[in-house]
Design an enzyme around this catalytic site. Structure first.
Site, PDB file in Angstrom:
ATOM      1  CB  THR A  82      -1.084   0.106   1.335  1.00  0.00           C
ATOM      2  OG1 THR A  82      -0.083  -0.351   2.438  1.00  0.00           O
ATOM      3  CG2 THR A  82      -2.095  -1.023   1.268  1.00  0.00           C
ATOM      4  NE  ARG A 152       1.225  -4.459  16.749  1.00  0.00           N
ATOM      5  CZ  ARG A 152       0.928  -5.006  17.867  1.00  0.00           C
ATOM      6  NH1 ARG A 152       0.760  -5.914  18.358  1.00  0.00           N
ATOM      7  NH2 ARG A 152       0.928  -4.029  18.765  1.00  0.00           N
ATOM      8  CE  LYS A 204       2.055  -1.475  10.695  1.00  0.00           C
ATOM      9  NZ  LYS A 204       3.294  -2.468  10.577  1.00  0.00           N
ATOM     10  NE  ARG A 244       8.989   9.007  35.248  1.00  0.00           N
ATOM     11  CZ  ARG A 244       9.788   8.906  36.398  1.00  0.00           C
ATOM     12  NH1 ARG A 244       9.837   7.775  36.912  1.00  0.00           N
ATOM     13  NH2 ARG A 244      10.168   9.990  36.943  1.00  0.00           N
ATOM     14  CB  CYS A 258       7.124   0.321   8.014  1.00  0.00           C
ATOM     15  SG  CYS A 258       7.736  -1.007   7.508  1.00  0.00           S
ATOM     16  NE  ARG A 322      10.850  -2.917  -0.235  1.00  0.00           N
ATOM     17  CZ  ARG A 322       9.711  -3.497   0.463  1.00  0.00           C
ATOM     18  NH1 ARG A 322       8.444  -3.477  -0.084  1.00  0.00           N
ATOM     19  NH2 ARG A 322       9.774  -4.364   1.585  1.00  0.00           N
TER      20      ARG A 322
HETATM   21  N1  SAJ Z   1      16.257   4.339  12.762  1.00  0.00           N
HETATM   22  C1  SAJ Z   1      17.087   5.424  13.136  1.00  0.00           C
HETATM   23  N2  SAJ Z   1      17.040   5.508  14.628  1.00  0.00           N
HETATM   24  C2  SAJ Z   1      16.460   4.513  15.424  1.00  0.00           C
HETATM   25  C3  SAJ Z   1      15.872   3.404  15.066  1.00  0.00           C
HETATM   26  C4  SAJ Z   1      15.645   3.336  13.540  1.00  0.00           C
HETATM   27  O1  SAJ Z   1      17.204   6.235  12.569  1.00  0.00           O
HETATM   28  O2  SAJ Z   1      16.875   4.727  16.772  1.00  0.00           O
HETATM   29  C5  SAJ Z   1      16.010   4.126  11.228  1.00  0.00           C
HETATM   30  C6  SAJ Z   1      16.668   2.803  10.612  1.00  0.00           C
HETATM   31  O3  SAJ Z   1      17.781   3.006  10.344  1.00  0.00           O
HETATM   32  C7  SAJ Z   1      15.485   2.762   9.267  1.00  0.00           C
HETATM   33  C8  SAJ Z   1      14.322   3.248   9.967  1.00  0.00           C
HETATM   34  O4  SAJ Z   1      14.377   4.101  11.135  1.00  0.00           O
HETATM   35  O5  SAJ Z   1      15.958   3.729   8.323  1.00  0.00           O
HETATM   36  C9  SAJ Z   1      13.424   2.362  10.267  1.00  0.00           C
HETATM   37  O6  SAJ Z   1      13.870   0.968  10.851  1.00  0.00           O
HETATM   38  P1  SAJ Z   1      13.163   0.226  12.034  1.00  0.00           P
HETATM   39  O7  SAJ Z   1      14.220  -0.782  12.541  1.00  0.00           O
HETATM   40  O8  SAJ Z   1      12.732   1.212  13.210  1.00  0.00           O
HETATM   41  O9  SAJ Z   1      11.732  -0.180  11.325  1.00  0.00           O
HETATM   42  P2  SAJ Z   1      11.403  -0.960  10.321  1.00  0.00           P
HETATM   43  O10 SAJ Z   1      10.802   0.016   9.457  1.00  0.00           O
HETATM   44  O11 SAJ Z   1      12.274  -2.001   9.796  1.00  0.00           O
HETATM   45  O12 SAJ Z   1      10.180  -1.817  10.944  1.00  0.00           O
HETATM   46  C10 SAJ Z   1       9.092  -1.034  11.642  1.00  0.00           C
HETATM   47  C11 SAJ Z   1       8.875  -1.720  12.856  1.00  0.00           C
HETATM   48  N3  SAJ Z   1       8.067  -0.731  13.612  1.00  0.00           N
HETATM   49  C12 SAJ Z   1       8.260  -0.523  14.958  1.00  0.00           C
HETATM   50  O13 SAJ Z   1       9.330  -0.877  15.629  1.00  0.00           O
HETATM   51  C13 SAJ Z   1       7.171   0.423  15.668  1.00  0.00           C
HETATM   52  C14 SAJ Z   1       8.159  -3.039  12.663  1.00  0.00           C
HETATM   53  O14 SAJ Z   1       7.735  -3.699  14.089  1.00  0.00           O
HETATM   54  C15 SAJ Z   1       6.963  -3.127  11.990  1.00  0.00           C
HETATM   55  O15 SAJ Z   1       6.304  -4.299  11.601  1.00  0.00           O
HETATM   56  C16 SAJ Z   1       7.334  -2.307  10.419  1.00  0.00           C
HETATM   57  O16 SAJ Z   1       7.796  -1.158  10.709  1.00  0.00           O
HETATM   58  C17 SAJ Z   1       6.357  -2.230   9.511  1.00  0.00           C
HETATM   59  O17 SAJ Z   1       6.076  -3.257   8.584  1.00  0.00           O
HETATM   60  O18 SAJ Z   1       5.314  -1.569   9.744  1.00  0.00           O
END
Ligand code: SAJ
Length: 424
Positions: A82, A152, A204, A244, A258, A322
């Site tokens: 999506t 998730r 979500k 906290r 995502c 991506r």
């Molecule tokens: N990132 C940072 N700083 C951080 C953490 C991440 O810059 O402290 C960046 C990463 O390098 C990356 C992006 O954020 O570019 C996203 O990475 P991620 O590891 O946070 O998450 P995704 O996109 O691989 O997966 C997320 C997850 N969502 C959450 O943690 C709330 C996953 O649980 C979901 O299932 C997924 O999105 C999804 O499919 O929606």
């Protein structure tokens, strides 16, 4: 149970394989015949630990078959992309969901369960999906059951999280929720959270928006600290000792399908009420340009024109490029006139070795936290014109003694005066 999963991407494929491994008869459907042929031969097209072994188990049990056309089943799972629309607030494009529903419509019979796993904007189940199904002559909640069960799981840890994470089951009616819960009961060991469809949709989206917003705060802190000449990483470490507080980590920007996509679904559905989310997206989107600005400041002080990028994926230890900020940075640096060489052992389209990518380079910029980059060997840095590493992920643990190392903690020192350092 007979289950048809439409969409064999990063979520649909692992989900289909797990259902099969746990004893269900699963047909996985995707448009690409090359992909389905490969899957039937036991080969996967994505990098995800444990997935290929599980596929082979499912094939050995004769429980999984990939096909380009859907077959009749008791439960249908829709896991198609999506993307954002190209409109003002980048709203949710449900075209693939609608066409997947269209493809199963002729197969539907009484008592079937249809589950949408794709991430969707709030109210999509009620406003888009339910009318499409009822057009087929069914009454949702009576003779057909409809639920949104958002995935998730974290790429890189999908096989574990699919089984152990809590699972939100958002039915259109209570009976829809019960029917969908029974489907996931086949393999989910985490808590099954029963909800309404709209609650599941928004929950979500808010999980990813929460993370996006917190990363934006960390990225903004990196900029502030750099400007004020204070070590941002020490600040984060210390602040997080408060019981906290959980400041996230700054980086080169937020990528993936995502966090860089989902917040817009909420924003587009409710633009007037979401200024904070909109700002967070802007801050995270500004990071590639911020990295490029700092690279320019370092390179202005050095001879040579070659910049080496370590990592093209949107995060570490995966092959997914991506929405990757690294790809954006690569393009921007190329446009700025630098000779950009990339090293990424996870990406097939980046064939250079570490040594080759470092040849005659004046700067390494680390953009993905792959384990392979924890140590940058001197066999790489010895090839460089000037051995400087700018680690946007704060992940490198070992570099040669002669190498100048910068991250968001000390970037201000290096951009101001890199000449103070001795180069070999
Ligand atoms: N990132 C940072 N700083 C951080 C953490 C991440 O810059 O402290 C960046 C990463 O390098 C990356 C992006 O954020 O570019 C996203 O990475 P991620 O590891 O946070 O998450 P995704 O996109 O691989 O997966 C997320 C997850 N969502 C959450 O943690 C709330 C996953 O649980 C979901 O299932 C997924 O999105 C999804 O499919 O929606």
């Amino acid at each position: 149970m007979k289950i048809t999963v439409v969409g064999l991407g990063y979520i649909g494929l692992p989900t289909a394989i797990l259902f099969a491994k746990y004893g269900n008869k699963v047909t996985g459907v995707d448009l690409s015949p090359v992909m389905t042929d490969n899957l039937n031969a036991g080969r996967i097209h994505i990098e995800e630990p444990g997935l290929e072994a599980d596929l082979q188990d499912a094939l050995a049990l004769n429980n999984f078959h990939a096909s380009t056309t859907p077959v009749s089943a008791d439960a249908y799972i829709i896991a198609v992309p999506t993307p954002n629309k190209n409109d003002e607030y980048k709203s949710c494009d449900t075209a693939y969901v609608e066409s997947a529903l269209g493809s199963i419509a002729p197969l539907l019979k009484e008592n079937d369960t249809i589950i949408v796993e794709s991430t969707i904007a709030p109210r999509t189940m009620a406003d888009v999906v339910q009318p499409l199904i009822e057009k087929q002559g069914f009454t949702v909640g009576q003779d057909i059951f409809l639920a949104h069960c958002p995935e998730r799981v974290l790429p890189g840890n999908i096989m574990h999280e699919l089984i152990h994470n809590p699972r939100i089951i958002g039915g259109i009616t209570e009976q829809c929720t019960e029917k969908a819960a029974a489907v996931y009961g086949e393999f989910v060991e985490g808590e099954i959270i029963k909800a309404q469809a709209g609650e599941a949709e928004l929950s979500k989206l808010m999980e990813n928006t929460y993370r996006d917003l917190n990363i934006a705060l960390a990225n903004e802190l990196a900029k502030i600290s750099n400007y004020l000449e204070i070590d941002a990483l020490r600040v984060i470490e210390m602040a997080n000792k408060h019981p906290r507080v959980n400041l996230h980590q700054p980086g080169p920007g937020v990528g993936g399908h995502c966090l860089a996509v989902d917040p817009y679904f909420v924003i587009a559905a409710s633009p007037e009420q979401s200024p904070l989310m909109q700002t967070a997206r802007k801050v995270n989107n500004s990071m590639p340009e911020y990295v490029v600005e700092n690279v320019k400041q370092i390179m202005e002080q050095r001879d040579g024109n070659t910049v080496t990028l370590f990592g093209l994926t949107y995060k570490g230890n995966i092959d997914d490029i991506r929405e990757s900020p690294a790809m954006e940075i690569k393009e921007m640096l190329t446009k700025e006139g630098f000779d950009v060489k990339s090293f990424d052992p996870h990406v097939v389209s980046a064939p250079l070795t570490g040594e080759e990518a470092c040849e005659d380079s004046s700067l390494i910029v680390v953009l993905s936290d792959h384990d392979e980059f924890r140590t940058i060997p001197t066999t790489y840095t010895d090839k460089m014109r000037s051995a400087i590493v700018f680690d946007t992920k704060n992940m490198v643990q070992n570099v040669g003694e002669q190498v100048v190392y910068a991250n968001y903690g000390n970037l201000h020192e290096i951009t101001k005066d890199v000449a103070q350092y001795q180069f070999n």
